[in-house]
Write an enzyme that holds these catalytic residues in place. Structure first.
Site, short mmCIF file in Angstrom:
data_model
loop_
_atom_site.label_atom_id
_atom_site.label_comp_id
_atom_site.label_asym_id
_atom_site.label_seq_id
_atom_site.Cartn_x
_atom_site.Cartn_y
_atom_site.Cartn_z
N TYR A 112 -10.26 1.30 -5.91
CA TYR A 112 -8.80 1.24 -5.91
C TYR A 112 -8.23 1.66 -7.26
O TYR A 112 -8.75 1.26 -8.32
CB TYR A 112 -8.34 -0.20 -5.60
CG TYR A 112 -6.86 -0.43 -5.79
CD1 TYR A 112 -5.98 -0.27 -4.72
CD2 TYR A 112 -6.34 -0.78 -7.04
CE1 TYR A 112 -4.62 -0.46 -4.89
CE2 TYR A 112 -4.97 -0.97 -7.21
CZ TYR A 112 -4.11 -0.80 -6.14
OH TYR A 112 -2.77 -0.98 -6.31
N GLU A 200 -0.31 4.52 -5.59
CA GLU A 200 -1.52 3.78 -5.23
C GLU A 200 -2.52 4.69 -4.54
O GLU A 200 -2.16 5.42 -3.61
CB GLU A 200 -1.13 2.67 -4.25
CG GLU A 200 -1.49 1.31 -4.72
CD GLU A 200 -1.11 0.23 -3.72
OE1 GLU A 200 -0.66 0.52 -2.59
OE2 GLU A 200 -1.27 -0.93 -4.09
#
Ligand code: GDP
Ligand code: MN
Length: 392
Positions: A112, A200
């Site tokens: 991530y 993101e």
């Protein structure tokens, strides 16, 4: 302002951030031909991805890996036009009108990466985690130490040593470290250039042959900066936004739809927040947030009324105005006109104070329409809650 994954990936490409090849399509025919060209380019599989603004598409059945043209066809057929329900769409889901057909990647690890504006620190923060592919909010709640953070000094920007530190914390191999540093720097540049508030990459993957790729990308732009990004503004997809909110934005009304039954019309964001609180306190629930602004005119009041009434959940209307620049008589006339022309049968509760309040009350009294006026905010909230419960 939110954009689709395929648009976000287009932006990443411009900053040399590696993303899979793919094509956005809106029909089944286009989907088939996109799949066909990916298979004939030598890909062993393609991914069919629903393009909606909400996340969690994978779990909801909106992302499918297909190993043949037939599989790709049936996945596209299933997903295109479906009402996709994820934890971010609400129970009614969101209709899928676009697909991204992409070459499939051979995933080794799912990581991530995220960039956000930390409003409390007044700085950008770069986040990284080995727990990619899952909801990062859940990771943050259960295991906050699994998220590494680098706060960015605005005077000097994101530094290479910070990128290296994050890359090591992600446990990347020596051959991947430099790629990761370039990846993060590209991301940071894209983030700053586009005036984003959120970027993101989840998952940020390593492949079996040690490459790094942005497999998903979510970007939110800062609405207040859109005036200097005409090109980005065009990426807006109104079909993804609440129809009433789109309508309200045309009239410069600050409207956010909520789930309750008491519609609110208020001037000033602070008073609007306080109004929602006092409705809750009185045992009701607000159907919306609406700030008509300090200088609303009669036309805007009528338009605002129309928007409030288009919400089928609304059982009562609570108008809470403190007349400063917006005079109470102007508001009252707007409300009377709107109630007449829209044939309002719902109970209307008002709490009025401020400039020309007496004239405003007179206009209401002479209108022969059925209004209730509360003396204080609390009285008015109680009346509104009772009306919403007892009303039709
Ligand atoms: P989201 O659920 O809306 O966040 O959609 P994502 O784009 O993140 O996709 C969800 C999941 O689908 C990813 O975490 C992957 O596990 C899987 N996925 C997406 N693309 C590929 C791919 O190219 N290959 C494989 N094997 N899995 C993929
Ligand atoms: Mn994702």
């Amino acid at each position: 302002m939110k954009i689709h994954e395929y648009q976000a990936k287009e932006i990443l490409r411009r900053y040399n951030v590696p993303v899979p090849n793919g094509k956005m399509v809106t029909t089944l025919e286009e989907a088939d031909s996109a799949s066909k060209s990916l298979f004939s380019a030598g890909n062993a599989a393609v991914v069919v991805k629903a393009q909606i603004h909400a996340g969690g598409r994978g779990k909801g059945g909106g992302v499918k890996v297909a190993r043949s043209l037939e599989d790709a066809h049936s996945a596209s057929k299933t997903i295109l036009g479906m009402q996709l329900i994820t934890h971010q769409t609400g129970p009614e889901g969101q209709k899928v009108q676009r697909l991204l057909i992409e070459e499939a990647s051979q995933i080794d690890r799912e990581l991530y990466l995220g960039l956000v504006l930390d409003r409390a620190a007044a700085k950008y923060v770069f986040m990284a985690s080995q727990a990619g592919g899952m909801e990062i909010e859940e990771v943050a709640a259960k295991d906050p130490d699994a998220i590494y953070k680098e706060t960015i000094n605005p005077a000097i920007g994101f530094q290479p040593y910070q990128a290296r530190k994050l890359a090591f914390q992600l446990g990347l191999k020596p051959t991947q470290i430099n790629q990761a540093v370039a990846f993060m720097q590209g991301l940071y540049k894209a983030f700053v250039d586009t005036d984003s508030t959120l970027m993101e990459i989840n998952p940020f993957i390593t492949t079996k042959d040690d490459k790094l790729l942005a497999l998903d990308c979510k970007i939110n732009f800062d609405d207040n900066a859109m005036f200097r990004h005409k090109d980005l503004k065009e990426l807006r997809d109104l079909a993804e936004e609440d129809a009433l909110e789109v309508e309200a934005s045309k009239y410069a009304l600050n409207y956010i739809k909520l789930d309750g039954s008491i519609a609110c019309m208020v001037n000033g964001a602070g008073l609007a927040m306080a109004t929602m609180d006092i409705i809750e306190y009185a045992g009701g629930s607000a159907a919306n947030f609406l700030d008509v602004g300090g200088g609303a005119n009669q036309q805007q009041i009528e338009q605002a009324f129309g928007i409030l009434l288009s919400d089928p959940n609304v059982k009562a209307i609570f108008i809470n105005i403190f007349g400063g620049i917006l005079r109470v008589d102007v508001l009252a006339q707007g409300v009377v006109n709107a109630a007449r022309s829209l044939n309002v049968t719902l109970p209307i509760i008002l709490r009025l104070e401020g400039t020309n309040v007496e004239e405003g009350r007179k206009i209401l009294k002479q209108s022969d329409l059925n209004f209730q006026v509360g003396e204080t905010m609390k009285d008015a909230a109680d009346l509104a809650v009772a009306a919403a419960k007892g009303g039709k």
